[in-house]
Design an enzyme around this catalytic site. Structure first.
Site, short mmCIF file in Angstrom:
data_model
loop_
_atom_site.label_atom_id
_atom_site.label_comp_id
_atom_site.label_asym_id
_atom_site.label_seq_id
_atom_site.Cartn_x
_atom_site.Cartn_y
_atom_site.Cartn_z
N ARG A 177 1.77 10.24 -6.90
CA ARG A 177 2.74 9.83 -8.00
C ARG A 177 2.39 10.25 -9.43
NH1 ARG A 177 4.37 3.38 -7.57
NH2 ARG A 177 6.24 4.23 -8.98
N CYS A 230 1.02 1.61 -14.98
CA CYS A 230 1.05 1.83 -13.40
C CYS A 230 2.80 2.09 -13.30
CB CYS A 230 0.55 0.58 -12.36
SG CYS A 230 1.20 -1.00 -12.76
#
Length: 279
Positions: A177, A230
């Site tokens: 990611r 995050c």
């Protein structure tokens, strides 16, 4: 930051028993309450991360998927769980603390000093031979805690953007990611330019936190001040707990990538960027 099963069991049978919170949550699994009812640490109270540890997500407002909760509502929830001005709190899940750390961070941010993560979570409790309870949460007297928000540092988007110039901005998501190879949830793939990749999962070994020396080695290359983000401010709290164990203070960017990527004016880095940190 941590408590082991033996210490928790001893405290639960003593006069200073902590409030125990079950914070089972995994992205894409909305059945945490059902998992709780199927089996939990006796006396634990179930906490819903989506509705009690976060405010409502409002797409298009730039607040991210898990904004900080409304303080008045959060205080009501914390009192309903039975948290008092004098007692401690232990939080756990069944995913190595990746969800429970959100409760740890939020309660510490709100001014509750004695909050611990059960190292190893429910699996460690069961492996030690301790029993489970089933069904709904037990009734307990309401707590009297008064929250004082702001006791742990946070970053907004502009501060996160500037941090790589003076310190280290850590991206706690999975490496793919960060590199922009996949993005299963948020509007765009990639990372905040200048951030380094240190996936939260590498804080764990067999569902428990790495030893202090190993965490210090993992984070040895970071220069301060340190901030962490995050996807939506959940697993970044686990990274902040691991950093704290290693002796490093860090600020949370609550909006995280879900907030950043929803703003088309914010740039997105791809590939390895400035580096992958220390793993």
């Amino acid at each position: 930051m941590l408590i082991d099963v033996a210490e928790l069991q001893a405290r639960l049978t003593g006069s200073d028993a902590p409030v125990v919170l079950d914070v089972r949550w995994v992205l894409g699994d909305p059945h945490g309450a059902e998992h709780y009812r199927a089996g939990h640490i006796p006396g634990a109270v179930y906490v819903d991360l989506e509705t009690e540890l976060a405010g409502p997500a409002r797409p298009g407002t730039g607040t991210g998927r898990h904004p900080l909760p409304d303080l008045a509502k959060f205080q009501d929830d914390v009192r309903r769980w039975g948290v008092t001005r004098r007692g401690g709190v232990v939080v756990y899940d069944n995913t190595g603390g990746l969800a429970a750390a959100r409760a740890w961070w939020l309660l510490r941010w709100a001014g509750i000093p004695d909050v611990r993560i059960l190292d190893g979570g429910l699996a460690a409790w069961l492996a030690a031979g301790h029993p489970q309870a089933t069904g709904d949460a037990p009734s307990r007297p309401a707590g009297d805690v008064v929250l004082r928000p702001g006791q742990l540092p946070t970053l907004n988007a502009d501060q996160a953007a500037d941090l790589p110039r003076t310190g280290t901005l850590v991206d706690a998501r999975a490496g793919e990611r960060y590199r922009g190879e996949v993005e299963p949830v948020d509007p765009r793939a990639g990372h905040i330019p200048g951030a380094v990749s240190l996936p939260t999962a590498a804080n764990l070994d067999g569902g428990r936190f790495l030893a202090t020396a190993a965490l210090r080695e993992r984070f040895a290359g970071l220069r301060g001040p340190v901030g962490v983000y995050c996807g939506s401010g959940v697993t970044a709290a686990h990274e902040i707990a691991a950093l704290a164990i290693a002796g490093i203070d860090a600020a949370l960017y609550p909006g995280s990538w879900s907030e950043w990527s929803s703003d088309p004016g914010r740039p997105a880095g791809t590939g390895t960027g400035t580096g992958s940190g220390t793993s």
